[in-house]
Structures are given as C-alpha cells and as structure tokens.
Design a protein around this motif. Structure first.
Motif, PDB file in Angstrom:
ATOM      1  N   PRO A 282     -79.148  10.681 -62.772  1.00  0.00           N
ATOM      2  CA  PRO A 282     -78.963   9.372 -63.399  1.00  0.00           C
ATOM      3  C   PRO A 282     -78.887   9.497 -64.922  1.00  0.00           C
ATOM      4  N   SER A 283     -78.076   8.672 -65.489  1.00  0.00           N
ATOM      5  CA  SER A 283     -77.948   8.635 -66.954  1.00  0.00           C
ATOM      6  C   SER A 283     -78.621   7.366 -67.458  1.00  0.00           C
ATOM      7  N   PRO A 284     -79.310   7.446 -68.573  1.00  0.00           N
ATOM      8  CA  PRO A 284     -79.903   6.235 -69.125  1.00  0.00           C
ATOM      9  C   PRO A 284     -78.815   5.212 -69.492  1.00  0.00           C
ATOM     10  N   TYR A 285     -79.103   3.957 -69.242  1.00  0.00           N
ATOM     11  CA  TYR A 285     -78.167   2.904 -69.617  1.00  0.00           C
ATOM     12  C   TYR A 285     -78.954   1.646 -69.933  1.00  0.00           C
TER      13      TYR A 285
ATOM     14  N   ALA B 130     -82.186  -2.026 -67.794  1.00  0.00           N
ATOM     15  CA  ALA B 130     -82.155  -0.697 -68.395  1.00  0.00           C
ATOM     16  C   ALA B 130     -82.574   0.312 -67.344  1.00  0.00           C
ATOM     17  N   GLY B 131     -81.853   1.424 -67.302  1.00  0.00           N
ATOM     18  CA  GLY B 131     -82.177   2.498 -66.373  1.00  0.00           C
ATOM     19  C   GLY B 131     -82.483   3.759 -67.142  1.00  0.00           C
ATOM     20  N   ASP B 132     -83.455   4.548 -66.663  1.00  0.00           N
ATOM     21  CA  ASP B 132     -83.809   5.779 -67.375  1.00  0.00           C
ATOM     22  C   ASP B 132     -83.187   6.987 -66.677  1.00  0.00           C
ATOM     23  N   ASP B 133     -83.499   8.177 -67.181  1.00  0.00           N
ATOM     24  CA  ASP B 133     -82.880   9.394 -66.656  1.00  0.00           C
ATOM     25  C   ASP B 133     -83.507   9.886 -65.357  1.00  0.00           C
TER      26      ASP B 133
ATOM     27  N   ILE C 102     -88.645  -4.142 -61.099  1.00  0.00           N
ATOM     28  CA  ILE C 102     -88.565  -2.694 -61.255  1.00  0.00           C
ATOM     29  C   ILE C 102     -87.993  -2.168 -59.948  1.00  0.00           C
ATOM     30  N   ALA C 103     -86.991  -1.323 -60.049  1.00  0.00           N
ATOM     31  CA  ALA C 103     -86.407  -0.674 -58.883  1.00  0.00           C
ATOM     32  C   ALA C 103     -86.554   0.820 -59.078  1.00  0.00           C
TER      33      ALA C 103
END
Length: 193
Positions: A38-41, A61-64, A87-88
């Motif tokens: 996963p890439s942070p976004y 927002a998603g983390d790595d 939170i997922a």
C-alpha cells in the motif's frame, strides 16, 4: 486521390494483421506478480447541491501498512448533521457514529396502538383457550346457499366421474377387440443389393 485511399487501406490492413505468430509463447506458463504494498494517500472534499451550500464532506488517509482513517459528514433530510469516523484495517471496518442517537431509539406506542395490542392479545388468549379445550372458537355456520352450492358441486362431480369411467371402459373394450383381431406381422427382412 485514388492512390492515397489505396495506401491508407493497405496501411490499415497491415496494422490490423495478426502478429501472434511473431510473439513467443510460454507453453502455458504464466507469470504472476505479487501486489505492490500500500502507498500512503490522502484526500478530502466538500460538496453541495448548489453553489455556496456545503451539505457533505469526506476526508480519508491511508498509510503504508494498509490502515485507513477517515471521516464523512452529511446533512440528513431533517437538517441534522450526521458524522461517521472510521478506521479500516486488517481486522475490518470500525465506525464511530456521532449524532445518530435518534435513529437508534425504539419508537413509543401511541394510546391507540396500545389499545389495539391489548385487544389483539385478549382475542388471541380467548382463541388459544378454546383450542386447548377442543372447542372450535367461532366456527362458521353454513348458510342455505352454501349448502345448495355444495350439493350441486357433489352432483356435478359424480356425473363427471361416471362419464370418465364410461369412457375408460369403452377405450379398454376397443383395445381388447383390436388385440383379438390383429395379426402379427412376420415380415422377413430382405437384403437389397
């Protein structure tokens, strides 16, 4: 002009030609690649039904490592702002609702509904007690017209059943007569050359 059209048709034919014989085939071996990590976004937006009026927002927002944190809010038809923070992650989707208390309360029965429930319960108990004692509760009585209709139905049913039995007997007699007078065909098979 005619030469230009012929040239275009020829080039088009070459570009659409099958080149699968040129590409090397791996005799059924397929290569698979593992998905990329996963890439942070991060994103956010605000929108409305007409310019200058915002009635919904969303941030995420998603983390790595694949965990997603987000929040969205909207104005419901009762003009109440509803908010969901979430939170997922690998264990699932975990929402936290804000300002949803009125959607989770049990409605209170009105006086008319309470009276109808009491009447229904009393009638139910009356019928259950009557059935427990073997007494039919409020068995419907047949009227004179219902009795006449039943008798007519039974007469018609008997008449039709008798007619069907007579037809079946006639067909059986015809079958037996045919079998008694029929001669079996003993035709020898001949070879035709």
């Amino acid at each position: 002009m005619r030469g230009v059209v012929i040239t275009l048709v020829a080039l088009l034919g070459v570009s659409l030609a099958d080149v699968s014989h040129i590409v090397p085939h791996n005799s059924g071996i397929t290569e698979t690649t593992s998905p990329s990590p996963p890439s942070p976004y991060s994103f956010q937006y605000a929108a409305g039904r007409y310019p200058g009026h915002i009635d919904r927002v969303h941030q995420e927002a998603g983390d790595d490592v694949g965990t997603i944190h987000g929040m969205y809010s909207y104005v419901d038809p009762k003009f109440k702002v509803r908010t969901v923070e979430y939170i997922a992650d690998k264990t699932g989707f975990h929402p936290h609702l804000t300002n949803f208390e009125d959607t989770q309360t049990v409605p209170v029965d009105s006086e008319a509904v309470q009276l109808a429930k009491q009447k229904h319960q009393a009638l139910y108990e009356h019928i259950a007690n009557a059935h427990a004692q073997g007494v039919p509760a409020n068995a419907p009585a047949e009227s004179a017209s219902v009795l006449r209709a039943k008798e007519r139905h039974l007469r018609l049913y008997s008449k039709i059943a008798d007619q069907h039995a007579a037809i079946a007997a006639e067909r059986e007699a015809e079958r037996l007569a045919f079998e008694a007078t029929s001669v079996a065909n003993d035709v020898e098979e001949r070879q035709i050359y």
